[in-house]
Design an enzyme around this catalytic site. Structure first.
Site, PDB file in Angstrom:
ATOM      1  CG  HIS A 546      -1.868  -1.351   0.951  1.00  0.00           C
ATOM      2  ND1 HIS A 546      -2.984  -0.865   1.960  1.00  0.00           N
ATOM      3  CD2 HIS A 546      -2.221  -1.495  -0.394  1.00  0.00           C
ATOM      4  CE1 HIS A 546      -4.054  -2.349   1.896  1.00  0.00           C
ATOM      5  NE2 HIS A 546      -3.269  -2.960   0.777  1.00  0.00           N
TER       6      HIS A 546
HETATM    7  C1  LIG Z   1      -0.325  -7.059  -4.850  1.00  0.00           C
HETATM    8  C2  LIG Z   1      -1.268  -6.480  -4.519  1.00  0.00           C
HETATM    9  C3  LIG Z   1      -1.834  -6.425  -3.801  1.00  0.00           C
HETATM   10  C4  LIG Z   1      -3.246  -5.299  -3.206  1.00  0.00           C
HETATM   11  N1  LIG Z   1      -4.037  -5.566  -2.281  1.00  0.00           N
HETATM   12  C5  LIG Z   1      -5.041  -4.581  -2.172  1.00  0.00           C
HETATM   13  C6  LIG Z   1      -6.120  -4.742  -2.068  1.00  0.00           C
HETATM   14  O1  LIG Z   1      -6.485  -6.095  -1.842  1.00  0.00           O
HETATM   15  N2  LIG Z   1      -7.094  -3.959  -2.086  1.00  0.00           N
HETATM   16  C7  LIG Z   1      -7.019  -2.610  -2.055  1.00  0.00           C
HETATM   17  O2  LIG Z   1      -8.055  -1.610  -1.762  1.00  0.00           O
HETATM   18  N3  LIG Z   1      -5.603  -2.088  -2.139  1.00  0.00           N
HETATM   19  C8  LIG Z   1      -4.360  -3.556  -2.463  1.00  0.00           C
HETATM   20  N4  LIG Z   1      -3.336  -3.217  -3.022  1.00  0.00           N
HETATM   21  C9  LIG Z   1      -2.757  -1.551  -3.068  1.00  0.00           C
HETATM   22  C10 LIG Z   1      -3.764  -0.594  -4.489  1.00  0.00           C
HETATM   23  O3  LIG Z   1      -4.224  -1.697  -5.390  1.00  0.00           O
HETATM   24  C11 LIG Z   1      -3.258   0.574  -5.355  1.00  0.00           C
HETATM   25  O4  LIG Z   1      -2.850   1.114  -3.918  1.00  0.00           O
HETATM   26  C12 LIG Z   1      -3.863   0.851  -6.156  1.00  0.00           C
HETATM   27  O5  LIG Z   1      -4.181   0.080  -7.132  1.00  0.00           O
HETATM   28  C13 LIG Z   1      -2.982   2.052  -6.446  1.00  0.00           C
HETATM   29  O6  LIG Z   1      -3.531   2.852  -7.227  1.00  0.00           O
HETATM   30  P1  LIG Z   1      -2.577   4.173  -8.068  1.00  0.00           P
HETATM   31  O7  LIG Z   1      -3.528   4.654  -9.507  1.00  0.00           O
HETATM   32  O8  LIG Z   1      -2.083   4.700  -7.665  1.00  0.00           O
HETATM   33  O9  LIG Z   1      -1.017   3.014  -8.421  1.00  0.00           O
HETATM   34  P2  LIG Z   1      -1.447   2.109 -10.283  1.00  0.00           P
HETATM   35  O10 LIG Z   1      -2.886   1.411 -10.148  1.00  0.00           O
HETATM   36  O11 LIG Z   1      -0.387   1.454  -9.489  1.00  0.00           O
HETATM   37  O12 LIG Z   1      -1.531   2.963 -11.600  1.00  0.00           O
HETATM   38  C14 LIG Z   1      -0.416   3.100 -11.885  1.00  0.00           C
HETATM   39  C15 LIG Z   1      -0.288   3.116 -14.016  1.00  0.00           C
HETATM   40  O13 LIG Z   1       0.789   3.805 -13.967  1.00  0.00           O
HETATM   41  C16 LIG Z   1       1.447   2.729 -15.001  1.00  0.00           C
HETATM   42  N5  LIG Z   1       2.765   3.625 -15.044  1.00  0.00           N
HETATM   43  C17 LIG Z   1       3.329   3.718 -14.357  1.00  0.00           C
HETATM   44  N6  LIG Z   1       4.354   4.114 -14.694  1.00  0.00           N
HETATM   45  C18 LIG Z   1       4.525   4.640 -16.016  1.00  0.00           C
HETATM   46  C19 LIG Z   1       5.148   5.556 -16.893  1.00  0.00           C
HETATM   47  N7  LIG Z   1       6.266   5.659 -16.899  1.00  0.00           N
HETATM   48  N8  LIG Z   1       4.686   5.807 -18.403  1.00  0.00           N
HETATM   49  C20 LIG Z   1       3.559   4.437 -18.738  1.00  0.00           C
HETATM   50  N9  LIG Z   1       2.705   4.609 -17.288  1.00  0.00           N
HETATM   51  C21 LIG Z   1       3.688   3.746 -16.812  1.00  0.00           C
HETATM   52  C22 LIG Z   1       1.266   1.246 -14.224  1.00  0.00           C
HETATM   53  O14 LIG Z   1       2.091   0.670 -15.081  1.00  0.00           O
HETATM   54  C23 LIG Z   1       0.086   1.444 -13.855  1.00  0.00           C
HETATM   55  O15 LIG Z   1      -1.133   0.788 -14.383  1.00  0.00           O
HETATM   56  C24 LIG Z   1      -2.476  -4.225  -3.409  1.00  0.00           C
HETATM   57  C25 LIG Z   1      -1.854  -3.752  -4.169  1.00  0.00           C
HETATM   58  C26 LIG Z   1      -0.818  -4.714  -4.760  1.00  0.00           C
HETATM   59  C27 LIG Z   1       0.723  -4.610  -5.605  1.00  0.00           C
END
Ligand SMILES: Cc1cc2nc3c(=O)[nH]c(=O)nc-3n(C[C@H](O)[C@H](O)[C@H](O)COP(=O)(O)OP(=O)(O)OC[C@H]3O[C@@H](n4cnc5c(N)ncnc54)[C@H](O)[C@@H]3O)c2cc1C
Ligand SMILES: *[C@@H]1O[C@H](CO)[C@@H](O)[C@H](O)[C@H]1NC(C)=O
Ligand SMILES: *[C@@H]1O[C@H](CO)[C@@H](O)[C@H](O)[C@H]1NC(C)=O
Length: 614
Positions: A546
């Site tokens: 997280h």
């Molecule tokens: C294994 C695992 C289990 C989890 N379980 C849970 C759960 O059960 N419940 C929960 O609430 N949370 C859970 N989490 C956490 C939750 O999924 C994340 O906090 C949330 O998805 C974050 O969202 P975000 O939009 O910040 O980033 P992300 O969803 O990580 O999105 C970032 C995106 O940007 C893309 N990206 C990054 N850099 C670049 C670049 N330079 N160029 C182009 N694209 C790029 C990535 O590929 C990705 O698709 C879990 C996380 C993991 C890894």
């Protein structure tokens, strides 16, 4: 056609004569789980090297908005902005499409050993991850449409009202619980019997219970009730209690933000989605400090695109800080050290918040969960229930108070896990456990009859850091978790451990003869003493994945990176919208809050351009 017909009949009426679909899933699962076991985790973004080295830069055109990253937040922002037909949106995502395998919730850990995971590890740690190879914890991050919600554990846990009220106290008007609740509700299509006034129906994102719970779930609820911990809706009025798990699945299949939001929005002509595209630079005019566009690499070629209105960075709490720093926004001395010209001196990456996870409380029981054969599991999955619809059979969870947070705010969350059967062959790799923990701990677990409690520390005092390894976007960033540098964090975790040890002494758990599985590390300390737990926590803990807080919102440029409208301080036309902007810890999981942030800021943007009610 045959497949389609069969699948339709299969899902709606009967199952028996649709061997074809079952066989397809059987092969898929067999193949993907086998591949995971031998998958080599990448150590850099080498797949983009050729394109990055290319000297020719191709023009990819001009858009109103460019969104970087199609993760939990980015998919939602792109969906909401493209509702305005006259806006053209470009969405750039480093990963690829989702598939039938990642939709099966119980397979989520296998995805960490696949190209859907970036492949990060922490730097070698001194306060934590001590039982891991090289003292490094894995730090998985989703790399696909849907981002981390494409490989996460699908748990839907929003956190506590006071968490959001604190965001306001930290100088961020607009983010009180009262003001963000409508945005949680907006996304949601709730199928649960939750508290009234707290849940949405008809939103894009399905929420249901993982069903049915295994046969040990009643022991869990009964044991809690014996200790005066009552069942409740943890996404409702009160949080200190116990519950079935609410998950983002639809009829048992994963609903990432990719499937829930983007799949529909992608049909719009004004939204262009490019997958397998790594953004290597945000192009910012140095004198005016206005963000102009981005440079990205796809298909072994380099491109640039410009944004007339704004660039939205939604690359997640690890990659957004990396990309900002590569583009000249970050701590001055660190950027200079990396040979990067400083455009804006901001504390990017310096406030990494995490949720430590302790998974050393496993108990043998004399009660079997009863394993079914794969065919039955698949049949049940396709009918929307059974173990395959649930991440590691996280049947239930509860919250307890400890430490200095307000009385009605939890400090520790406990997850009740039964039968991790299919995960056993890969647990070692996913935990990165050393030989001692692998052979003297993991190998002693019995996935059919054990129960495991995962403890989560919700409000850690310690802070980690994301920094650059070099100025080269092909290099991974450094992730220094720095868990438990504050001893208080250990004390709060021990409150949780003591609660679980009491829980398994209840009548409900005596009925299944729950007996703690010996912990092989830290045997030099008096068993179950404070020092023993301190040492064990530092050896066995990892995180719940997280990361947040690396580009926090706030009014002060020395302690925050974006303002309360998520605009980067000192730079025009640039916002960060992802879990990195959380200014303080959440008493829940981070996916639902990341989606809420994206929903809310999409309305802020529409309002800024006066199209909100058009
Ligand atoms: C294994 C695992 C289990 C989890 N379980 C849970 C759960 O059960 N419940 C929960 O609430 N949370 C859970 N989490 C956490 C939750 O999924 C994340 O906090 C949330 O998805 C974050 O969202 P975000 O939009 O910040 O980033 P992300 O969803 O990580 O999105 C970032 C995106 O940007 C893309 N990206 C990054 N850099 C670049 C670049 N330079 N160029 C182009 N694209 C790029 C990535 O590929 C990705 O698709 C879990 C996380 C993991 C890894
Ligand atoms: C209960 O567990 C203990 C320790 O594993 C074991 O010695 C004992 O035989 C068990 N009792 C029953 C009734 O299974
Ligand atoms: C499990 O152990 C408990 C406690 O010793 C005992 O009462 C119970 O009958 C046992 N159950 C089974 C299924 O063996």
């Amino acid at each position: 056609m045959y497949f389609f017909l069969c699948a339709t009949v299969f899902l709606s009426i009967s199952t028996a004569n649709c061997d074809f679909v079952t066989e397809y899933y059987e092969n898929l699962i067999y193949q993907r789980t086998a591949e995971a076991q031998v998958y080599e985790i990448p150590q850099s973004n080498a797949e983009f090297q050729t394109g990055y080295e290319s000297t020719e830069v191709n023009d990819f055109g001009s858009y109103d908005f460019i969104v970087i990253g199609a993760g939990s937040a980015g998919s939602v922002v792109a969906t909401r902005l493209s509702e305005i037909a006259e806006w053209n949106i470009l969405l750039l995502e480093a990963g690829g499409e989702e598939n039938d395998f990642n939709q099966i919730p119980s397979m989520f850990m296998f995805l960490q050993l696949s190209e859907m995971n970036w492949g990060y590890y922490s730097t070698p740690q001194t306060n934590c991850c001590l039982g891991m190879i090289d003292h490094k914890c894995m730090a998985p991050r989703g790399k696909a449409l849907g981002g981390s919600s494409a490989l996460n554990a699908v748990m839907y846990v929003r956190g506590n009202p006071k968490d959001y009220d604190k965001w306001v106290e930290l100088g961020n008007p607009g983010w009180s619980y009262e003001e963000v609740l409508p945005y949680f509700i907006k996304s949601e299509n709730s199928q649960i019997d939750g508290d009234s006034g707290y849940h949405g129906k008809g939103g894009f994102w399905n929420v249901e219970y993982a069903l049915p719970p295994t046969n040990k779930f009643s022991n869990f609820i009964d044991g809690n009730v014996e200790l005066n911990v009552s069942p409740l809706d943890y996404n409702g009025q009160d949080q200190l209690g116990v519950s079935k798990t609410q998950v983002n699945t639809k009829h048992g299949k994963r609903q990432s933000t990719g499937t829930a939001f983007l799949d529909n929005a992608r049909k719009r002509k004004n939204l262009k989605v490019v997958t397998k595209a790594l953004v290597t630079q945000i192009n910012i005019d140095e004198s005016s400090k206005v963000a102009q566009g981005v440079t990205f690499v796809t298909n072994d070629k380099k491109f640039s695109a410009t944004a007339t209105k704004e660039i939205i960075v939604s690359a997640g709490a690890i990659n957004s800080p990396q990309l900002l720093m590569l583009s000249g926004i970050g701590p001055k001395s660190h950027l200079e050290e990396m040979g990067i010209q400083v455009i804006e001196d901001l504390p990017v990456g310096e406030n990494l918040l995490e949720h430590p996870l302790f998974q050393g409380l496993s108990f043998h029981t004399n009660y079997s969960s009863g394993s079914a054969d794969v065919e039955t599991l698949i049949t049940n999955y396709l009918n929307g229930y059974g173990p395959y619809t649930s991440p590691s059979n996280i049947d239930g969870l509860g919250f307890i108070h400890a430490g200095d947070v307000p009385e009605d705010v939890p400090m520790v969350e406990y997850l009740f896990i039964t039968a991790g059967g299919s995960m056993m062959p890969i647990l070692r790799r996913v935990y990165n456990y050393n030989d001692e923990l692998t052979y003297h701990y993991l190998n002693n677990l019995n996935s059919d009859s054990d129960v495991v409690f995962y403890l989560v520390l919700l409000h850690e005092k310690s802070r980690g850091r994301v920094s650059l390894k070099s100025h080269d976007p092909i290099d991974f960033p450094n992730i220094d978790l720095n868990l438990f540098s504050e001893p208080e964090d250990i004390d709060n975790f021990i409150v949780g451990i003591e609660f679980i040890l009491k829980l398994v002494e209840t009548e409900a758990f005596r009925k299944i003869n729950a007996t703690l599985v010996d912990i092989p590390v830290c045997q030099d300390f008096e068993i179950y003493s404070r020092d023993f737990w301190d040492c064990t926590i530092r050896h066995m803990s990892m995180t719940l994945y997280h990361p947040c807080g690396t580009t926090p919102m706030g009014p002060d440029k020395t302690t925050s990176v974006v303002d309360s409208n998520l605009k980067v301080h000192g730079i025009e036309k640039l916002r960060v919208v992802d879990a990195g902007v959380f200014p303080s810890t959440i008493s829940g999981h981070t996916n639902a809050p990341a989606v809420m942030v994206a929903e809310k800021i999409s309305d802020v943007i529409k309002n800024d351009y006066q199209v909100l009610n058009v």
